[in-house]
Enzyme design. Structure first.
Site, short mmCIF file in Angstrom:
data_model
loop_
_atom_site.label_atom_id
_atom_site.label_comp_id
_atom_site.label_asym_id
_atom_site.label_seq_id
_atom_site.Cartn_x
_atom_site.Cartn_y
_atom_site.Cartn_z
N CYS A 23 31.93 38.00 43.29
CA CYS A 23 32.94 38.73 41.94
C CYS A 23 32.15 38.55 40.64
O CYS A 23 33.66 39.32 40.13
CB CYS A 23 34.06 37.25 41.93
N ASP A 25 32.76 36.04 37.93
CA ASP A 25 33.17 35.90 37.56
C ASP A 25 31.82 34.47 36.43
O ASP A 25 31.17 34.14 36.98
CB ASP A 25 34.15 35.15 38.11
N CYS A 49 38.97 35.07 37.39
CA CYS A 49 40.53 35.21 38.44
C CYS A 49 41.09 34.43 37.59
O CYS A 49 41.20 33.09 36.68
CB CYS A 49 40.28 35.70 39.72
N CYS A 93 36.51 29.72 44.07
CA CYS A 93 36.95 29.58 42.72
C CYS A 93 37.27 28.24 41.77
O CYS A 93 36.52 28.23 40.63
CB CYS A 93 38.17 30.68 41.93
FE1 FES Z 1 35.53 34.71 41.17
FE2 FES Z 1 38.15 33.57 41.51
S1 FES Z 1 37.33 35.93 42.28
S2 FES Z 1 35.98 32.72 40.31
#
Ligand code: FES
Length: 135
Positions: A23, A25, A49, A93
């Site tokens: 993702c 992140d 997110c 997450c």
């Molecule tokens: Fe990547 Fe939530 S979508 S940490």
């Protein structure tokens, strides 16, 4: 909606950064730990997110004032429960929060020449730990 503990700690006892390549992140956790091994302060910076921010906020709230051992055993499930749950698609997450916390504890242990029972070397990408689990 109101994340707590956003920011950095000056001269932290430990810092951990973990990402999720899928993702994109990234989460960074800063810890201030007393000489008695109590988490005095915890802060985070998250590029991610809403669930990543919420779990970072809750995880840092939950470990403040706790021992290193307690902090190590706060799981992503406990963090999700404290948030009244997350949709299944957002479970990964919460793993980012747990792993960033472990990475910061690892950094603390390395800087202080300590062995913390049950603490494993951190990964850069949580997919290494949960291979395929979040596909
Ligand atoms: Fe990547 Fe939530 S979508 S940490």
């Amino acid at each position: 909606m109101n994340p707590r503990n956003v920011g950095e700690i000056e001269d932290p006892s430990g810092v951990g950064t973990v990402g999720n390549v899928k993702c994109g992140d990234i989460m960074k956790v800063y810890l201030k730990i007393t000489g008695e091994g109590i988490v005095e302060d915890a802060k985070f910076k998250t590029f991610g997110c809403g669930a990543a921010v919420a779990t970072s906020s809750m995880a840092t709230e939950m470990i403040k004032g706790r021992s290193i051992d307690d902090a190590l055993h706060i799981t992503n499930k406990a963090v999700m429960d404290a948030l009244d749950g997350l949709p299944p698609i957002k479970v990964h997450c919460s793993c980012l929060a747990e792993e960033a916390l472990h990475a910061a504890l690892w950094d603390y242990s390395q800087k202080n020449g300590l062995a913390i029972d049950g603490l494993k070397p951190p990964v850069n990408d949580i997919e290494e730990l949960h291979e395929g689990a979040f596909a």
